[in-house]
Write a protein that holds these residues in place. Structure first.
Motif, PDB file in Angstrom:
ATOM      1  N   PHE A 177      -3.850   5.840 -19.410  1.00  0.00           N
ATOM      2  CA  PHE A 177      -2.398   5.747 -19.205  1.00  0.00           C
ATOM      3  C   PHE A 177      -1.925   4.294 -19.293  1.00  0.00           C
ATOM      4  CE2 PHE A 177       1.310   5.988 -16.111  1.00  0.00           C
ATOM      5  CZ  PHE A 177       2.178   6.459 -17.076  1.00  0.00           C
TER       6      PHE A 177
ATOM      7  N   ARG B 143      -9.895  -4.712  -9.696  1.00  0.00           N
ATOM      8  CA  ARG B 143      -9.445  -4.068  -8.467  1.00  0.00           C
ATOM      9  C   ARG B 143     -10.379  -2.919  -8.060  1.00  0.00           C
ATOM     10  NH1 ARG B 143      -3.849  -3.632  -6.768  1.00  0.00           N
ATOM     11  NH2 ARG B 143      -3.385  -5.019  -8.489  1.00  0.00           N
ATOM     12  N   ASN B 144     -10.813  -2.159  -9.056  1.00  0.00           N
ATOM     13  CA  ASN B 144     -11.602  -0.973  -8.749  1.00  0.00           C
ATOM     14  C   ASN B 144     -13.110  -1.196  -8.717  1.00  0.00           C
ATOM     15  OD1 ASN B 144      -9.903   1.667  -8.519  1.00  0.00           O
ATOM     16  ND2 ASN B 144      -8.895   0.445 -10.101  1.00  0.00           N
TER      17      ASN B 144
ATOM     18  N   ASP C 245     -10.060  -0.622   0.946  1.00  0.00           N
ATOM     19  CA  ASP C 245      -9.683   0.633   0.308  1.00  0.00           C
ATOM     20  C   ASP C 245      -8.611   1.356   1.122  1.00  0.00           C
ATOM     21  OD1 ASP C 245      -9.495   3.226  -0.667  1.00  0.00           O
ATOM     22  OD2 ASP C 245     -11.523   3.131  -1.484  1.00  0.00           O
ATOM     23  N   PRO C 246      -7.412   1.519   0.535  1.00  0.00           N
ATOM     24  CA  PRO C 246      -6.323   2.137   1.300  1.00  0.00           C
ATOM     25  C   PRO C 246      -6.642   3.567   1.724  1.00  0.00           C
ATOM     26  CG  PRO C 246      -5.733   1.930  -1.010  1.00  0.00           C
ATOM     27  CD  PRO C 246      -6.991   1.144  -0.806  1.00  0.00           C
ATOM     28  N   GLN C 247      -7.451   4.277   0.912  1.00  0.00           N
ATOM     29  CA  GLN C 247      -7.727   5.674   1.250  1.00  0.00           C
ATOM     30  C   GLN C 247      -8.573   5.773   2.510  1.00  0.00           C
ATOM     31  OE1 GLN C 247      -8.733   8.078  -2.222  1.00  0.00           O
ATOM     32  NE2 GLN C 247      -8.246   6.354  -3.499  1.00  0.00           N
TER      33      GLN C 247
ATOM     34  N   ARG D 249      -5.880  -6.009 -14.398  1.00  0.00           N
ATOM     35  CA  ARG D 249      -5.001  -5.255 -13.494  1.00  0.00           C
ATOM     36  C   ARG D 249      -5.696  -4.096 -12.788  1.00  0.00           C
ATOM     37  NH1 ARG D 249       0.763  -4.776 -13.464  1.00  0.00           N
ATOM     38  NH2 ARG D 249       0.787  -2.527 -13.593  1.00  0.00           N
ATOM     39  N   HIS D 250      -6.590  -3.414 -13.507  1.00  0.00           N
ATOM     40  CA  HIS D 250      -7.194  -2.207 -12.914  1.00  0.00           C
ATOM     41  C   HIS D 250      -8.698  -2.320 -12.736  1.00  0.00           C
ATOM     42  CE1 HIS D 250      -3.334  -0.362 -13.709  1.00  0.00           C
ATOM     43  NE2 HIS D 250      -3.413  -0.804 -14.942  1.00  0.00           N
TER      44      HIS D 250
ATOM     45  N   THR E 108      -5.971  -7.005 -20.219  1.00  0.00           N
ATOM     46  CA  THR E 108      -4.988  -6.771 -19.163  1.00  0.00           C
ATOM     47  C   THR E 108      -5.482  -5.652 -18.261  1.00  0.00           C
ATOM     48  OG1 THR E 108      -3.345  -7.282 -20.826  1.00  0.00           O
ATOM     49  CG2 THR E 108      -2.533  -6.432 -18.740  1.00  0.00           C
TER      50      THR E 108
ATOM     51  N   TYR F 151      -3.906   9.875 -13.369  1.00  0.00           N
ATOM     52  CA  TYR F 151      -3.518   8.864 -14.356  1.00  0.00           C
ATOM     53  C   TYR F 151      -2.894   7.637 -13.701  1.00  0.00           C
ATOM     54  CZ  TYR F 151      -4.631  12.043 -18.117  1.00  0.00           C
ATOM     55  OH  TYR F 151      -5.306  12.856 -18.990  1.00  0.00           O
TER      56      TYR F 151
ATOM     57  N   PHE G 130      -2.599   8.330  -3.723  1.00  0.00           N
ATOM     58  CA  PHE G 130      -3.111   9.462  -2.935  1.00  0.00           C
ATOM     59  C   PHE G 130      -2.156   9.852  -1.814  1.00  0.00           C
ATOM     60  CE2 PHE G 130      -4.316   5.947  -0.296  1.00  0.00           C
ATOM     61  CZ  PHE G 130      -4.420   6.457   0.997  1.00  0.00           C
TER      62      PHE G 130
ATOM     63  N   ARG H  77      -8.809   3.357   4.705  1.00  0.00           N
ATOM     64  CA  ARG H  77      -8.016   2.765   5.780  1.00  0.00           C
ATOM     65  C   ARG H  77      -7.180   3.860   6.443  1.00  0.00           C
ATOM     66  NH1 ARG H  77      -5.778  -2.002   3.173  1.00  0.00           N
ATOM     67  NH2 ARG H  77      -3.992  -0.757   2.601  1.00  0.00           N
ATOM     68  N   GLU H  78      -6.587   4.705   5.600  1.00  0.00           N
ATOM     69  CA  GLU H  78      -5.742   5.756   6.164  1.00  0.00           C
ATOM     70  C   GLU H  78      -6.571   6.803   6.911  1.00  0.00           C
ATOM     71  OE1 GLU H  78      -2.717   8.775   4.155  1.00  0.00           O
ATOM     72  OE2 GLU H  78      -1.968   6.865   4.893  1.00  0.00           O
TER      73      GLU H  78
ATOM     74  N   ASP I 175      -8.783   8.269 -16.508  1.00  0.00           N
ATOM     75  CA  ASP I 175      -7.447   8.671 -16.927  1.00  0.00           C
ATOM     76  C   ASP I 175      -6.446   7.538 -16.719  1.00  0.00           C
ATOM     77  OD1 ASP I 175      -8.324  11.147 -17.581  1.00  0.00           O
ATOM     78  OD2 ASP I 175      -7.704  12.110 -15.717  1.00  0.00           O
ATOM     79  N   TYR I 176      -6.587   6.821 -15.602  1.00  0.00           N
ATOM     80  CA  TYR I 176      -5.557   5.813 -15.336  1.00  0.00           C
ATOM     81  C   TYR I 176      -5.633   4.627 -16.285  1.00  0.00           C
ATOM     82  CZ  TYR I 176      -9.129   3.731 -12.186  1.00  0.00           C
ATOM     83  OH  TYR I 176     -10.257   3.203 -11.652  1.00  0.00           O
TER      84      TYR I 176
END
Lengths: 330, 308
Positions: free
Chosen positions: A229, A247-248, A322-324, A243-244, A239, B103, B145, A326-327, A225-226
């Motif tokens: 978008f 990173r992923n 990964d910030p998720q 950009r995405h 691009t 998204y 998130f 990390r948190e 989805d991202y």
């Protein structure tokens, strides 16, 4: 800041404990397997000493304690191990730790270069396949990946040796340095020259996994989805990749690459044998074939540690990048 | 009459599917759909979930998956909307407000993500807008998130406000929201329309669409069966033209909660002729022959041969 270093220390400690426990279990299993196997260390020792009588052999067995209960023998070995004494290699007549240290330096050069090579090639090809999914580029590369991942390492090694060393004479036939000169005279260039073909063989064997994995990850990202978008906001496909995409997909690829230390080590055993490359891998097969129990067990422990560290790095990287996660850890 | 900003004429979208191993079948998800969008208006496209409304957004943006087949014509300010023009307009004149947090790139900080790849506006604009939308300070440093549902919605809307787009396509912006949150979200779209833009509001929340939209296009089985002013929908069945719109109105809780028997046919399983005929109380053999053409009746558009 102190909380971060404290957390890092805690993570390291918990991994340290886990690795120690695992090493203990591996040492028990390896020791038990050697006990059950027909490997006869006394025979190997006698080979080095010359012929002995039956009584002398019995004395030797008593001296080395091979007839003691296995548990007692294991405890003796473990105690010595904990004091940093890995024993003396029966084959090379030198301390096991020295041999591991020396061979490991050769192996690490081979493994690291092929690891880097397979990572870079695999990731790049994976991105290409993912971007041009189901087009010609993707189809051809995918077939190459499937073929390479189903070829056994030794066979590919033999073919490369035959073509590039025997017929074309581009590369040396074996060893880590030219024959007939002392190790202090060997130049870095000569080392790299001898390293090239085994490293290429080893990376050819392992890049397909990372390539196919990266391809699938990139396809998942491009269908997400991202990305839809991002495209609706005017980003072009490239691009989006920049950009995405990267990173992923970098993180899973990196993790996979660090977690592949086990395959890397396994592959190096075969590649080193084919290319007569004096690394840890050829040492382990020599130790196995010649009943060199101290060296065999020493390398087993050492390679376990090596694989564990690779997995630990993979796990830690996730937490850092990964910030998720990390948190969740904090 | 103002110049239309966007015109969709007889749009159809179909997918090639393998029915069994060898049999290939074309699945028509949108058929002969027509829409006209004027500046300063909110046009709601209302229909039940899963009826292919989101594909309409993708079709206008030119972002349908590669195996989709597209038919019909679209015009942007009178110019034929070709893939090249769509590419040019994406991000500059056409903006999408997606439905959920999925998204947003999970690994990119909000600030960088909202600014976009070309950074068409200074960061200070974004800071001002975030403040205006009631987003707490430091939101730009968060990852998706870490946002609450309400924050995520405002972040998604902010991308459309910051872009200079004059057509905003909002795809189901309200599901999972409380009534107050939905009203807040729809007011933002209303404001955008009032400031000169045009909004296509794709929704299944007809009730709210009545309040905020200028016109409503009722979407049924892949096409629009009626397009009428919100005023007509507020008035009730007497002002409406299509039997499905009337049934929809009657099915609302405040209007009697009368259910309509049967269910919407799936794409690929559409009946011959008018797609509503199997459930229509007024259906005659005539209805099952061909898809009724669009007629203009009392200022609205309707696809029913018996519409009055």
């Amino acid at each position: 800041m102190s909380s971060i270093s404290g957390r890092l220390l805690q993570t390291f400690l918990s991994y340290g404990v886990r690795i120690l426990l695992l090493l203990l279990v591996v040492s028990i299993i390896a020791f038990a397997l050697v006990c059950l196997s027909p490997v006869d260390p006394i025979q190997q020792y006698i080979l080095g000493v010359g012929s002995v009588s039956a009584e002398q052999r019995e004395e030797l067995e008593d001296y080395w304690g091979v007839n003691d209960a296995p548990v007692e023998r294991y405890m003796n070995w473990l105690t010595a191990l904990l004091h940093g004494d890995f024993g003396v290699s029966l084959l090379y007549r030198r301390p096991v730790l020295d041999i591991i240290g020396e061979r490991f330096l050769n192996s690490i050069a081979l493994m690291f270069s092929s690891w880097l090579l397979s990572g870079v090639i695999g990731f790049t090809l994976g991105c290409l396949m993912g971007m041009y999914r189901e087009r010609m580029t993707d189809r051809i590369l995918k077939k190459i990946c499937y073929i390479l991942s189903s070829i056994p390492t030794f066979w590919l090694g033999l073919i490369l040796l035959l073509v590039f060393s025997v017929y074309l004479k581009w590369f040396p036939i074996g060893f880590s340095s030219p024959i007939g000169i002392t190790s202090s005279e060997v130049s870095l260039w000569q080392r790299l020259y001898h390293l090239a073909l085994p490293a290429i063989t080893l990376s050819l064997m392992s890049f397909s996994q990372i390539a196919l994995h990266t391809r699938q990850k990139l396809i998942d990202v491009m269908e997400s989805d991202y990305v839809l978008f991002a495209r609706s906001r005017g980003e072009s496909r490239f691009t989006v990749l920049r950009r995405h995409g990267l990173r992923n997909i970098v993180l899973p690829a990196l993790t996979l690459q660090f977690a592949s230390f086990a395959e890397l080590f396994g592959g190096s055993v075969i590649a080193e044998n084919v290319f007569s490359y004096p690394g840890l891998g050829s040492a382990v097969s020599a130790a196995g074939l010649n009943s060199d129990v101290p060296l065999l067990l020493g390398i087993t422990i050492f390679s376990t540690l090596f694989v564990c560290i690779g997995n630990m790095i993979a796990n830690l990287l996730y937490g850092v990048v990964d910030p998720q996660i990390r948190e969740a850890q904090s | 009459m103002k110049e239309p900003l966007l015109e969709v004429v007889d749009l159809s979208v179909s997918f090639k599917m393998y029915d069994s191993l060898l049999e290939r079948k074309e699945l028509k998800v949108i058929s002969d759909l027509s829409l006209t969008l004027y500046p300063n208006e909110v046009l709601a496209v209302a229909g039940s979930s899963g009826s292919g409304k989101s594909l309409l957004a993708s079709a206008i943006l030119g972002l349908l998956p590669p195996h989709a087949k597209i038919g019909g014509k679209m015009y942007y300010q009178g110019r034929r909307l070709t893939p090249a023009l769509q590419k040019e307009l994406r991000g500059s004149q056409l903006a999408l407000v997606p439905q959920s947090i999925s998204y947003l790139d999970p690994l990119m900080k909000i600030g960088k993500q909202v600014d976009g790849h070309k950074k068409p506006h200074p960061a200070s604009d974004r800071i001002k807008l975030f403040e205006h939308l009631g987003l707490p300070k430091g939101t730009e440093k968060l990852y998706p998130f870490q946002l609450s549902g309400g924050m995520a919605r405002r972040v998604l809307v902010s991308t459309a406000i910051l872009s200079s787009a004059n057509i905003i396509i909002a795809d189901e912006p309200t599901p999972g929201m409380s009534l107050e949150q939905s009203i807040e979200a729809l007011s933002m779209f209303r404001q955008m329309a009032d400031s000169g833009k045009a909004v296509i509001l794709i929704t299944h929340d007809i009730d709210l669409a009545f309040q905020f939209a200028d016109r409503i296009a009722v979407f049924y089985a892949g096409t629009t069966v009626e397009t009428a002013s919100s005023e007509d929908f507020r008035t009730g069945p007497s002002a409406l033209r299509h039997p499905y719109s009337k049934a929809l109105w009657n099915a609302l809780p405040q209007n009697g909660f009368v259910p309509l028997p049967g269910f919407q046919p799936y794409a690929g399983d559409l009946p011959q002729g008018c797609p509503f005929s199997p459930r229509c109380p007024m259906s005659t053999p005539e209805c099952q022959k061909t898809m009724p053409p669009t007629q203009k009746i009392r200022g609205g558009e309707v696809r029913c041969i018996y519409a009055t």
